[in-house]
Design an enzyme around this catalytic site. Sequence first.
Site, PDB file in Angstrom:
ATOM      1  N   ASP A 116       0.851  -1.345   0.019  1.00 54.17           N
ATOM      2  CA  ASP A 116      -0.053  -0.059   0.135  1.00 54.17           C
ATOM      3  C   ASP A 116       0.780   1.136   0.060  1.00 54.17           C
ATOM      4  N   ARG A 155      12.643   0.850   7.436  1.00 52.58           N
ATOM      5  CA  ARG A 155      13.492   0.003   8.318  1.00 52.58           C
ATOM      6  C   ARG A 155      14.898  -0.339   7.874  1.00 52.58           C
ATOM      7  N   GLN A 169       3.228  -5.476  11.389  1.00 53.44           N
ATOM      8  CA  GLN A 169       3.525  -6.781  11.176  1.00 53.44           C
ATOM      9  C   GLN A 169       1.966  -7.301  10.535  1.00 53.44           C
ATOM     10  N   SER A 201      -8.240  -2.841   9.810  1.00 49.45           N
ATOM     11  CA  SER A 201      -8.445  -3.811   8.960  1.00 49.45           C
ATOM     12  C   SER A 201      -9.905  -4.628   9.291  1.00 49.45           C
ATOM     13  N   GLU A 255     -10.017  -7.597   9.297  1.00 51.32           N
ATOM     14  CA  GLU A 255      -9.680  -8.631  10.157  1.00 51.32           C
ATOM     15  C   GLU A 255     -10.533  -8.527  11.572  1.00 51.32           C
ATOM     16  N   TYR A 272      -3.300 -10.538  15.624  1.00 54.27           N
ATOM     17  CA  TYR A 272      -3.077  -9.422  14.614  1.00 54.27           C
ATOM     18  C   TYR A 272      -4.301  -8.687  14.866  1.00 54.27           C
ATOM     19  N   GLU A 297       4.458 -11.965  -1.109  1.00 52.83           N
ATOM     20  CA  GLU A 297       4.471 -13.246  -1.722  1.00 52.83           C
ATOM     21  C   GLU A 297       3.980 -14.255  -0.808  1.00 52.83           C
ATOM     22  N   PHE A 310       0.917 -13.864   1.046  1.00 52.90           N
ATOM     23  CA  PHE A 310      -0.427 -13.726   1.443  1.00 52.90           C
ATOM     24  C   PHE A 310      -1.213 -14.763   0.076  1.00 52.90           C
ATOM     25  N   VAL A 311      -2.346 -15.152   0.288  1.00 53.81           N
ATOM     26  CA  VAL A 311      -2.967 -16.312  -0.531  1.00 53.81           C
ATOM     27  C   VAL A 311      -2.964 -15.833  -1.992  1.00 53.81           C
ATOM     28  N   THR A 312      -3.199 -14.744  -2.156  1.00 58.03           N
ATOM     29  CA  THR A 312      -3.493 -14.365  -3.679  1.00 58.03           C
ATOM     30  C   THR A 312      -2.170 -14.331  -4.647  1.00 58.03           C
ATOM     31  N   GLY A 335      -3.441 -23.810   2.661  1.00 56.64           N
ATOM     32  CA  GLY A 335      -4.117 -24.490   3.972  1.00 56.64           C
ATOM     33  C   GLY A 335      -5.853 -24.498   3.501  1.00 56.64           C
TER      34      GLY A 335
HETATM   35  P1  NAP Z   1       2.837  -4.953   4.065  1.00 61.73           P
HETATM   36  O1  NAP Z   1       2.823  -5.031   2.534  1.00 61.73           O
HETATM   37  O2  NAP Z   1       3.073  -5.934   4.776  1.00 61.73           O
HETATM   38  O3  NAP Z   1       3.791  -3.735   4.231  1.00 61.73           O
HETATM   39  C1  NAP Z   1       3.990  -3.583   5.672  1.00 61.73           C
HETATM   40  C2  NAP Z   1       4.921  -2.138   5.653  1.00 61.73           C
HETATM   41  O4  NAP Z   1       4.994  -2.285   7.324  1.00 61.73           O
HETATM   42  C3  NAP Z   1       6.219  -2.638   5.344  1.00 61.73           C
HETATM   43  O5  NAP Z   1       6.765  -1.507   4.822  1.00 61.73           O
HETATM   44  C4  NAP Z   1       7.048  -3.055   6.386  1.00 61.73           C
HETATM   45  O6  NAP Z   1       8.497  -2.554   6.153  1.00 61.73           O
HETATM   46  C5  NAP Z   1       6.578  -2.044   7.338  1.00 61.73           C
HETATM   47  N1  NAP Z   1       6.978  -2.306   8.792  1.00 61.73           N
HETATM   48  C6  NAP Z   1       6.644  -3.748   9.583  1.00 61.73           C
HETATM   49  N2  NAP Z   1       7.230  -3.609  10.666  1.00 61.73           N
HETATM   50  C7  NAP Z   1       7.718  -2.205  10.842  1.00 61.73           C
HETATM   51  C8  NAP Z   1       8.254  -1.493  11.931  1.00 61.73           C
HETATM   52  N3  NAP Z   1       8.508  -2.305  13.148  1.00 61.73           N
HETATM   53  N4  NAP Z   1       8.598  -0.325  11.841  1.00 61.73           N
HETATM   54  C9  NAP Z   1       8.618   0.109  10.787  1.00 61.73           C
HETATM   55  N5  NAP Z   1       7.815  -0.436   9.586  1.00 61.73           N
HETATM   56  C10 NAP Z   1       7.768  -1.523   9.517  1.00 61.73           C
HETATM   57  O7  NAP Z   1       1.444  -4.287   4.237  1.00 61.73           O
HETATM   58  P2  NAP Z   1       0.169  -3.875   3.373  1.00 61.73           P
HETATM   59  O8  NAP Z   1      -0.448  -4.901   2.579  1.00 61.73           O
HETATM   60  O9  NAP Z   1       0.920  -2.766   2.347  1.00 61.73           O
HETATM   61  O10 NAP Z   1      -0.859  -3.286   4.485  1.00 61.73           O
HETATM   62  C11 NAP Z   1      -0.636  -1.753   4.866  1.00 61.73           C
HETATM   63  C12 NAP Z   1      -1.173  -1.651   6.264  1.00 61.73           C
HETATM   64  O11 NAP Z   1      -2.638  -1.976   5.885  1.00 61.73           O
HETATM   65  C13 NAP Z   1      -0.700  -2.668   7.224  1.00 61.73           C
HETATM   66  O12 NAP Z   1      -0.829  -2.009   8.375  1.00 61.73           O
HETATM   67  C14 NAP Z   1      -1.805  -3.897   6.987  1.00 61.73           C
HETATM   68  O13 NAP Z   1      -1.970  -4.581   8.449  1.00 61.73           O
HETATM   69  C15 NAP Z   1      -3.149  -3.058   6.933  1.00 61.73           C
HETATM   70  N6  NAP Z   1      -4.101  -3.455   5.921  1.00 61.73           N
HETATM   71  C16 NAP Z   1      -3.808  -4.308   4.912  1.00 61.73           C
HETATM   72  C17 NAP Z   1      -4.747  -4.820   4.107  1.00 61.73           C
HETATM   73  C18 NAP Z   1      -4.692  -5.779   2.741  1.00 61.73           C
HETATM   74  O14 NAP Z   1      -5.270  -6.500   2.682  1.00 61.73           O
HETATM   75  N7  NAP Z   1      -3.444  -5.589   2.353  1.00 61.73           N
HETATM   76  C19 NAP Z   1      -6.065  -5.055   4.585  1.00 61.73           C
HETATM   77  C20 NAP Z   1      -6.406  -4.195   5.866  1.00 61.73           C
HETATM   78  C21 NAP Z   1      -5.477  -3.752   6.402  1.00 61.73           C
HETATM   79  P3  NAP Z   1       9.343  -3.731   5.669  1.00 61.73           P
HETATM   80  O15 NAP Z   1       9.355  -3.683   4.040  1.00 61.73           O
HETATM   81  O16 NAP Z   1      10.691  -3.167   6.067  1.00 61.73           O
HETATM   82  O17 NAP Z   1       8.980  -5.307   6.043  1.00 61.73           O
HETATM   83  N1  GDD Z   2      -1.342 -16.641   3.744  1.00 67.01           N
HETATM   84  C1  GDD Z   2      -2.097 -17.887   3.184  1.00 67.01           C
HETATM   85  N2  GDD Z   2      -1.159 -18.982   2.876  1.00 67.01           N
HETATM   86  N3  GDD Z   2      -3.220 -18.059   3.479  1.00 67.01           N
HETATM   87  C2  GDD Z   2      -3.904 -19.251   3.225  1.00 67.01           C
HETATM   88  C3  GDD Z   2      -3.287 -20.409   2.552  1.00 67.01           C
HETATM   89  C4  GDD Z   2      -1.713 -20.174   2.578  1.00 67.01           C
HETATM   90  O1  GDD Z   2      -1.164 -20.980   2.188  1.00 67.01           O
HETATM   91  N4  GDD Z   2      -4.246 -21.210   2.441  1.00 67.01           N
HETATM   92  C5  GDD Z   2      -5.286 -20.970   2.575  1.00 67.01           C
HETATM   93  N5  GDD Z   2      -5.291 -19.567   3.249  1.00 67.01           N
HETATM   94  C6  GDD Z   2      -6.310 -18.602   3.637  1.00 67.01           C
HETATM   95  C7  GDD Z   2      -6.185 -18.128   4.896  1.00 67.01           C
HETATM   96  O2  GDD Z   2      -6.405 -19.203   6.036  1.00 67.01           O
HETATM   97  C8  GDD Z   2      -7.055 -16.848   5.031  1.00 67.01           C
HETATM   98  O3  GDD Z   2      -8.415 -17.595   5.352  1.00 67.01           O
HETATM   99  C9  GDD Z   2      -7.281 -16.591   3.629  1.00 67.01           C
HETATM  100  O4  GDD Z   2      -6.547 -17.698   2.832  1.00 67.01           O
HETATM  101  C10 GDD Z   2      -6.383 -15.210   3.221  1.00 67.01           C
HETATM  102  O5  GDD Z   2      -5.406 -15.386   3.930  1.00 67.01           O
HETATM  103  P1  GDD Z   2      -4.168 -14.070   3.691  1.00 67.01           P
HETATM  104  O6  GDD Z   2      -3.946 -13.776   2.249  1.00 67.01           O
HETATM  105  O7  GDD Z   2      -3.153 -14.441   4.470  1.00 67.01           O
HETATM  106  O8  GDD Z   2      -4.904 -13.024   4.175  1.00 67.01           O
HETATM  107  P2  GDD Z   2      -5.685 -12.584   5.514  1.00 67.01           P
HETATM  108  O9  GDD Z   2      -7.190 -12.314   5.218  1.00 67.01           O
HETATM  109  O10 GDD Z   2      -5.522 -13.438   6.708  1.00 67.01           O
HETATM  110  O11 GDD Z   2      -5.024 -11.167   5.911  1.00 67.01           O
HETATM  111  C11 GDD Z   2      -5.042 -10.002   5.153  1.00 67.01           C
HETATM  112  O12 GDD Z   2      -6.149  -9.202   5.152  1.00 67.01           O
HETATM  113  C12 GDD Z   2      -6.330  -8.542   6.259  1.00 67.01           C
HETATM  114  C13 GDD Z   2      -7.750  -7.652   5.935  1.00 67.01           C
HETATM  115  O13 GDD Z   2      -8.837  -8.544   6.001  1.00 67.01           O
HETATM  116  C14 GDD Z   2      -3.645  -9.306   5.434  1.00 67.01           C
HETATM  117  O14 GDD Z   2      -3.734  -8.395   4.412  1.00 67.01           O
HETATM  118  C15 GDD Z   2      -3.824  -8.462   6.713  1.00 67.01           C
HETATM  119  O15 GDD Z   2      -2.926  -7.587   7.013  1.00 67.01           O
HETATM  120  C16 GDD Z   2      -5.373  -7.835   6.476  1.00 67.01           C
HETATM  121  O16 GDD Z   2      -5.369  -6.852   7.790  1.00 67.01           O
END
Ligand code: NAP
Ligand code: GDD
Length: 355
Positions: free
Chosen positions: A13, A33, A89, A131, A133, A154, A191, A193-195, A216
Site C-alpha cells: 500500500d 527499516r 506486522q 483492518s 480482520e 493481529y 508473496e 499472502f494467499v492471492t 491451507g
Molecule cells: P505490507 O505489504 O506487509 O507492508 C507493511 C509495511 O510495514 C512494510 O513497509 C514494512 O517494512 C513495514 N513495517 C513492518 N514492521 C515495521 C516496523 N516495526 N517499523 C517500521 N515499519 C515496519 O502491508 P500492506 O498490505 O501494504 O498493508 C498496509 C497496512 O494496511 C498494514 O498495516 C496492514 O496491516 C493494513 N491492512 C492491509 C490490508 C490488505 O489487505 N493489504 C487490509 C487491511 C489492513 P518492510 O518492508 O521493511 O518489511
Molecule cells: N497466507 C496464506 N497462505 N493463506 C492461506 C493459505 C496459505 O497457504 N491457504 C489458505 N489460506 C487462507 C487463510 O487461512 C485465510 O483464510 C485466507 O487464505 C486469506 O489469507 P491471507 O491472504 O494471508 O490474508 P488474511 O485475510 O489472513 O489477511 C490479510 O487481509 C487482512 C484484511 O482482512 C492481510 O493483508 C492483513 O494484513 C489484513 O488486515
Amino acid sequence: MPKALITGITGQDGSYLTELLLSQEYEVHGLIRKASTFNTQRIEHLYRDPHNGISNRLFLHYGDVANTGNLVDLIYNVQPDEIYHLAAQSHVRVSFDLPLYTGDVTGLGTLRILEAIRKSGLNTRFYQASSSEMFGSASPPQNEDTQFEPQSPYAAAKAYAYWVTRNYRQGYGIFASNGILFNHESPRRGETFVTRKITRALAAIKAGKQQYLYLGNLDAKRDWGYAPDYVAAMWKMLQLDAPDDFVIGTGEAHSVREFLEEAFSYVGMDWQEFVRIDERYFRPNEVDYLMADYSKAKKVIEWEPRVMFRDLVRVMVDADLEMTGLESPGQGRKILEQHHGAWHRWDSQVVEGLG
Ligand code: NAP
Ligand code: GDD
C-alpha cells in the site's frame, strides 16, 4: 506543497500511496527499516531515477514504529500535514507465532505515533490502517456498526489501534481516521499472502520451475479488491472536513477455492492437478467470511471499487506470468489501462505522468 509522512512506505500500500501522492504534487516522507537486504524494491522506481523529476519530492528516513524516540524526532522535524500509518506486522498467520511482537508493532505502534502527534502540538491529520480482520467471526456483510470479534493476535492488535485512534480523536481533538479496509491485492502484494502465493506459483508451474502449490484452508471467503483503488480511499478520508471511520471493500466475497479456479482456468489449467493441502498453513483460529458493506464510503467520500474479483485475478496472473518471462493472455493489462490509465504500473519501472 502539502507534506505527507508514510510509515510502511516499502509495503504494497505504501508504494501505491506514494505514487498517488507524488502525482498530486505532495512532498512525501517515508519511514523505512534498516535491513541487511534490499527492502525498497516497491518504491525504487520512484526515488532512484534522477530523470523522472520526482526524486526531489520523496525523502526516506530510517526508523521503526517500535521505537518511540525516532518517531517523535521524525514528526517534529518533518512537520507533515498528513500521516498515513501503514506500518505493521501484517501477516495474520505469523501473528500466532509472534503475538507479543505483533502487539508491540501493530498495536502499540499506532499509539506511539498518536502520542508523538499530541506532544508535538502539530495540526497533523492521521490515517490508521485498520483492518476487516477485526470483524473476525461477525456475520457478513460487515460495516462501521458491526461489532469486532477478533480471531488472532493481529486482529486484536488492530482493534486496539482502532480504539486508540478514536480515543485521540475524541479526547484530544486530533484529526484521526480509521480506514477499515478489506483484503486488497495487486502484483505488488507480499508473496506469502494467499492471492499472490497462488499467482506466483501458477507462473512458476507454467514455467516448469515448480510442481505443486501447498495451501491451507480453501473454504475461507474474502472480499478481495485492488490495492490502488484502496489507497485512493485513504487519501479521500483525510481530505474531509472532519475525521471519521470508513469500511472499504468491494461488497463481493469469494473463497480461496474460487480464486484458484479463476486463476488457473484463465490460462487453461486445472488447479486440482497442482494444489496440495499442507496442515502448516491452517491457523489456530480462522476467519471464515468477510464481505464489506461500503455504503457509507460510497456516500460520504464518493468512493467505489473499480477493479472487481475476476479482473483482479487476471491482473495478478498476467503480471506474475510476465515477471516470470512468460507471455500472458493480456486481459489484466487491458483492464488496468481502462481503469487506471498510466499513473501506476505493476512492475517497478518509471511511472509515466508523474513529475
Ligand atoms: P505490507 O505489504 O506487509 O507492508 C507493511 C509495511 O510495514 C512494510 O513497509 C514494512 O517494512 C513495514 N513495517 C513492518 N514492521 C515495521 C516496523 N516495526 N517499523 C517500521 N515499519 C515496519 O502491508 P500492506 O498490505 O501494504 O498493508 C498496509 C497496512 O494496511 C498494514 O498495516 C496492514 O496491516 C493494513 N491492512 C492491509 C490490508 C490488505 O489487505 N493489504 C487490509 C487491511 C489492513 P518492510 O518492508 O521493511 O518489511
Ligand atoms: N497466507 C496464506 N497462505 N493463506 C492461506 C493459505 C496459505 O497457504 N491457504 C489458505 N489460506 C487462507 C487463510 O487461512 C485465510 O483464510 C485466507 O487464505 C486469506 O489469507 P491471507 O491472504 O494471508 O490474508 P488474511 O485475510 O489472513 O489477511 C490479510 O487481509 C487482512 C484484511 O482482512 C492481510 O493483508 C492483513 O494484513 C489484513 O488486515
